[in-house]
Design a protein around this motif. Structure first.
Motif, PDB file in Angstrom:
ATOM      1  N   ARG A   1       0.808  -1.231   0.000  1.00  0.00           N
ATOM      2  CA  ARG A   1       0.000   0.000   0.000  1.00  0.00           C
ATOM      3  C   ARG A   1       0.832   1.267   0.000  1.00  0.00           C
ATOM      4  NH1 ARG A   1      -4.824  -1.339   4.412  1.00  0.00           N
ATOM      5  NH2 ARG A   1      -5.795  -3.065   3.237  1.00  0.00           N
ATOM      6  N   ASP A   2       2.006   1.216   0.631  1.00  0.00           N
ATOM      7  CA  ASP A   2       2.796   2.430   0.845  1.00  0.00           C
ATOM      8  C   ASP A   2       4.233   2.173   0.415  1.00  0.00           C
ATOM      9  OD1 ASP A   2       4.092   4.691   1.733  1.00  0.00           O
ATOM     10  OD2 ASP A   2       3.285   4.630   3.774  1.00  0.00           O
ATOM     11  N   PHE A   3       4.660   2.802  -0.663  1.00  0.00           N
ATOM     12  CA  PHE A   3       5.992   2.575  -1.195  1.00  0.00           C
ATOM     13  C   PHE A   3       7.072   3.383  -0.471  1.00  0.00           C
ATOM     14  CE2 PHE A   3       3.689   1.785  -5.438  1.00  0.00           C
ATOM     15  CZ  PHE A   3       3.436   0.470  -5.084  1.00  0.00           C
ATOM     16  N   SER A   4       6.719   4.088   0.583  1.00  0.00           N
ATOM     17  CA  SER A   4       7.733   4.829   1.339  1.00  0.00           C
ATOM     18  C   SER A   4       8.562   3.897   2.221  1.00  0.00           C
ATOM     19  CB  SER A   4       7.079   5.915   2.209  1.00  0.00           C
ATOM     20  OG  SER A   4       6.290   5.344   3.240  1.00  0.00           O
ATOM     21  N   HIS A   5       8.107   2.664   2.406  1.00  0.00           N
ATOM     22  CA  HIS A   5       8.842   1.686   3.206  1.00  0.00           C
ATOM     23  C   HIS A   5       9.767   0.873   2.308  1.00  0.00           C
ATOM     24  CE1 HIS A   5       6.240   2.517   6.626  1.00  0.00           C
ATOM     25  NE2 HIS A   5       5.203   2.393   5.823  1.00  0.00           N
ATOM     26  N   PRO A   6      10.958   0.517   2.781  1.00  0.00           N
ATOM     27  CA  PRO A   6      11.907  -0.242   1.953  1.00  0.00           C
ATOM     28  C   PRO A   6      11.567  -1.730   1.902  1.00  0.00           C
ATOM     29  CG  PRO A   6      12.829   0.073   4.119  1.00  0.00           C
ATOM     30  CD  PRO A   6      11.520   0.844   4.107  1.00  0.00           C
ATOM     31  N   ILE A   7      12.319  -2.437   1.093  1.00  0.00           N
ATOM     32  CA  ILE A   7      12.299  -3.904   1.054  1.00  0.00           C
ATOM     33  C   ILE A   7      13.598  -4.398   1.678  1.00  0.00           C
ATOM     34  CG2 ILE A   7      12.235  -5.944  -0.420  1.00  0.00           C
ATOM     35  CD1 ILE A   7       9.664  -4.361  -0.583  1.00  0.00           C
ATOM     36  N   VAL A   8      13.510  -5.422   2.520  1.00  0.00           N
ATOM     37  CA  VAL A   8      14.705  -6.040   3.110  1.00  0.00           C
ATOM     38  C   VAL A   8      14.724  -7.503   2.685  1.00  0.00           C
ATOM     39  CG1 VAL A   8      15.887  -6.698   5.238  1.00  0.00           C
ATOM     40  CG2 VAL A   8      14.745  -4.475   5.086  1.00  0.00           C
ATOM     41  N   SER A   9      15.797  -7.916   2.003  1.00  0.00           N
ATOM     42  CA  SER A   9      15.884  -9.253   1.434  1.00  0.00           C
ATOM     43  C   SER A   9      17.112  -9.978   1.985  1.00  0.00           C
ATOM     44  CB  SER A   9      15.961  -9.151  -0.095  1.00  0.00           C
ATOM     45  OG  SER A   9      16.118 -10.412  -0.691  1.00  0.00           O
ATOM     46  N   VAL A  10      16.885 -11.133   2.622  1.00  0.00           N
ATOM     47  CA  VAL A  10      17.947 -11.898   3.288  1.00  0.00           C
ATOM     48  C   VAL A  10      18.200 -13.191   2.514  1.00  0.00           C
ATOM     49  CG1 VAL A  10      18.650 -13.043   5.424  1.00  0.00           C
ATOM     50  CG2 VAL A  10      17.236 -10.963   5.513  1.00  0.00           C
ATOM     51  N   SER A  11      19.456 -13.463   2.185  1.00  0.00           N
ATOM     52  CA  SER A  11      19.840 -14.670   1.449  1.00  0.00           C
ATOM     53  C   SER A  11      20.416 -15.715   2.395  1.00  0.00           C
ATOM     54  CB  SER A  11      20.889 -14.333   0.378  1.00  0.00           C
ATOM     55  OG  SER A  11      20.326 -13.536  -0.640  1.00  0.00           O
ATOM     56  N   LEU A  12      19.942 -16.962   2.254  1.00  0.00           N
ATOM     57  CA  LEU A  12      20.434 -18.085   3.046  1.00  0.00           C
ATOM     58  C   LEU A  12      20.655 -19.280   2.116  1.00  0.00           C
ATOM     59  CD1 LEU A  12      17.854 -17.839   5.985  1.00  0.00           C
ATOM     60  CD2 LEU A  12      20.218 -17.017   6.026  1.00  0.00           C
TER      61      LEU A  12
END
Length: 215
Positions: free
Chosen positions: A139-150
């Motif tokens: 809904r709100d693109f002001s928040h980032p994406i956090v992507s963790v690789s395992l």
């Protein structure tokens, strides 16, 4: 959170990918002992499944979710849903270790106010890939994406706001975290076909935890 930030006090190796986008090398390694049990608990309650796109394509990447909302796709479209469509029950809650890691990584990358309410968990086995796409169902693109690789290493593709923009490729290894937001929040990204291999902890697979603020 104080103890968590103490564990992560050592300055991580970081790479700028674009304005607003940062690769934090090995950022999740110190929390591996907490993340993996949390992952197992989520999978036990909401097992991985291969979802179908609106066009009828069965995705090669297996998925599940945890948090207040889960990302799903079927013939009716892409969306976030409070309930797991396979069980009819709410998705498992975000493990505290997941939440702590996402907040710490976002803070390190310059987004101290990020508080995720959803985590999409992807399982890549050899041959699986994720085509270029934008994360735009939130809904709100002001928040980032956090992507963790395992698990197994993978090649992450990171482009621009248009599908035809030049693509940069980054080798992601176990424990690496990518954070993007602000000017790069809607940049196209994807993962090339996963090569075969054996990770000492997770075996022949790669797990990706993608944290978002969905609602």
């Amino acid at each position: 959170m104080t103890d968590l930030f103490a564990k992560l006090a050592v300055e991580p190796s970081r790479e700028s990918m674009a304005e607003g986008a940062t690769l934090l090398r090995g950022f999740a390694l110190s929390l591996e002992g907490q993340i993996l049990p949390g992952l197992r608990s989520v999978i036990a309650e909401a097992p991985f499944r291969h979802m179908v796109t609106p066009g009828g394509y069965t995705m090669s990447v297996a998925m599940t979710n945890c948090g207040a909302a889960g990302w799903v796709t079927d013939r009716s479209g892409y969306r976030y849903d409070r309930l797991d469509p396979e069980s009819g029950k709410p998705w498992p809650p975000l493990p505290s270790s997941f939440l702590d890691l996402a907040i710490a990584a976002a803070t390190e990358a310059g987004y101290p106010d990020f508080r995720p309410d959803a985590c999409l968990i992807n399982r890549y086995e050899p041959g699986a890939r994720l085509s270029l796409h934008q994360d735009k169902d939130e809904r709100d693109f002001s928040h980032p994406i956090v992507s963790v690789s395992l698990g197994l290493p993978a090649t992450f593709q990171f482009g621009g706001p248009n599908r035809t923009d030049p693509i940069r490729k980054y080798a992601l290894r176990h424990g690496d975290v990518v954070v993007w937001g602000g000017p790069s929040r809607l940049f196209y990204h994807g993962v090339t076909e996963l090569k075969d291999g054996e990770h000492e902890t997770l075996g022949r697979m790669r797990i990706n935890l993608t944290f978002r603020r969905a609602r």
